[in-house]
Design an enzyme around this catalytic site. Structure first.
Site, PDB file in Angstrom:
ATOM      1  N   CYS A 174       0.867  -1.186   0.000  1.00  0.00           N
ATOM      2  CA  CYS A 174       0.000   0.000   0.000  1.00  0.00           C
ATOM      3  C   CYS A 174       0.898   1.229   0.000  1.00  0.00           C
ATOM      4  O   CYS A 174       2.055   1.150  -0.435  1.00  0.00           O
ATOM      5  CB  CYS A 174      -0.973  -0.034   1.177  1.00  0.00           C
ATOM      6  SG  CYS A 174      -0.210  -0.023   2.807  1.00  0.00           S
TER       7      CYS A 174
ATOM      8  N   ASP B 178      -8.190   4.268   1.322  1.00  0.00           N
ATOM      9  CA  ASP B 178      -7.036   4.704   2.104  1.00  0.00           C
ATOM     10  C   ASP B 178      -7.508   5.220   3.462  1.00  0.00           C
ATOM     11  O   ASP B 178      -8.128   6.282   3.543  1.00  0.00           O
ATOM     12  CB  ASP B 178      -6.315   5.809   1.338  1.00  0.00           C
ATOM     13  CG  ASP B 178      -5.018   6.208   1.998  1.00  0.00           C
ATOM     14  OD1 ASP B 178      -4.821   5.879   3.180  1.00  0.00           O
ATOM     15  OD2 ASP B 178      -4.191   6.844   1.327  1.00  0.00           O
TER      16      ASP B 178
ATOM     17  N   ARG C 110      -3.257  -0.550   5.605  1.00  0.00           N
ATOM     18  CA  ARG C 110      -3.909  -1.616   4.836  1.00  0.00           C
ATOM     19  C   ARG C 110      -3.052  -2.845   4.617  1.00  0.00           C
ATOM     20  O   ARG C 110      -3.503  -3.971   4.880  1.00  0.00           O
ATOM     21  CB  ARG C 110      -4.371  -1.059   3.474  1.00  0.00           C
ATOM     22  CG  ARG C 110      -5.473  -0.024   3.604  1.00  0.00           C
ATOM     23  CD  ARG C 110      -5.645   0.746   2.312  1.00  0.00           C
ATOM     24  NE  ARG C 110      -4.476   1.578   2.020  1.00  0.00           N
ATOM     25  CZ  ARG C 110      -4.284   2.275   0.923  1.00  0.00           C
ATOM     26  NH1 ARG C 110      -5.198   2.234  -0.032  1.00  0.00           N
ATOM     27  NH2 ARG C 110      -3.205   3.021   0.760  1.00  0.00           N
TER      28      ARG C 110
HETATM   29  P1  4NP Z   1      -1.670   2.842   4.189  1.00  0.00           P
HETATM   30  O1  4NP Z   1      -2.257   4.216   4.743  1.00  0.00           O
HETATM   31  O2  4NP Z   1      -1.166   3.123   2.788  1.00  0.00           O
HETATM   32  O3  4NP Z   1      -2.843   1.928   4.183  1.00  0.00           O
HETATM   33  O4  4NP Z   1      -0.574   2.416   5.141  1.00  0.00           O
HETATM   34  C1  4NP Z   1      -1.515   5.397   4.728  1.00  0.00           C
HETATM   35  C2  4NP Z   1      -0.669   5.697   5.765  1.00  0.00           C
HETATM   36  C3  4NP Z   1       0.071   6.868   5.741  1.00  0.00           C
HETATM   37  C4  4NP Z   1      -0.063   7.750   4.672  1.00  0.00           C
HETATM   38  C5  4NP Z   1      -0.915   7.440   3.637  1.00  0.00           C
HETATM   39  C6  4NP Z   1      -1.646   6.269   3.666  1.00  0.00           C
HETATM   40  N1  4NP Z   1       0.675   8.967   4.645  1.00  0.00           N
HETATM   41  O5  4NP Z   1       0.470   9.779   3.725  1.00  0.00           O
HETATM   42  O6  4NP Z   1       1.525   9.201   5.526  1.00  0.00           O
END
Ligand code: 4NP
Length: 153
Positions: free
Chosen positions: A8, A117, A14
């Site tokens: 991800c 997200d 996720r």
């Molecule tokens: P993930 O969620 O991709 O599901 O781990 C996110 C966690 C952090 C960020 C974006 C999505 N971020 O921009 O820091």
């Protein structure tokens, strides 16, 4: 199929859930497929999964608290048999890095939908939905690559 990498953006919400669900299923089935997860971004490298992901996984008897975020690297594309993107933007970023052995988790359910997200969620709300999506798609993915019928029920 010997290894699967879930990817991800941050590797804190996720893909750690997908890794945890897949590990548990494979353990139950006595399959020794290697499972890992990573993020396309580097912001959270070394961090544990976000508290809401830890909690929702715990609600389903999956412990992801000991996972730590890492950034995907080109060597992963040859080290893993299959790379699984959690959404279309992750898919695009991985393709741009040269990844060929790539699928989207939504190819295995929810009519190809992206796993949303959770970074933009308001607190815990939405995490159960994310978990249900991931669990259902991971089950179908593993059924397809392992040739067994896997069900969460
Ligand atoms: P993930 O969620 O991709 O599901 O781990 C996110 C966690 C952090 C960020 C974006 C999505 N971020 O921009 O820091």
């Amino acid at each position: 199929m010997n290894s699967i990498l879930f990817v991800c953006l941050g590797n804190i919400c996720r893909s750690p859930i997908a890794e945890g669900v897949a590990r548990k299923r494979l353990e139950e089935l006595n399959h020794d497929i290697i499972v890992d997860s990573a993020g396309t971004g580097s912001w959270h490298v070394g961090e544990a999964p976000c508290k809401h992901s830890v909690k929702v996984a715990q609600n389903h008897a999956v412990d992801i608290s000991n996972l730590r975020a890492r950034q995907v690297k080109k060597a992963d594309f040859s080290a893993f048999d299959l790379i699984v993107a959690l959404d279309q933007s992750n898919y695009r970023d991985l393709k741009a890095l040269g990844c060929q052995n790539l699928v989207k988790l939504g190819d295995y359910g929810f009519e190809g939908a992206d796993v949303p997200d959770p970074f933009f969620f308001d607190g815990f709300e939405g995490f159960e939905h994310v978990y249900a999506m991931i669990e259902s798609c991971v089950d179908r993915l593993l059924s397809s690559v392992c040739g067994d019928t896997i069900s969460s029920s």
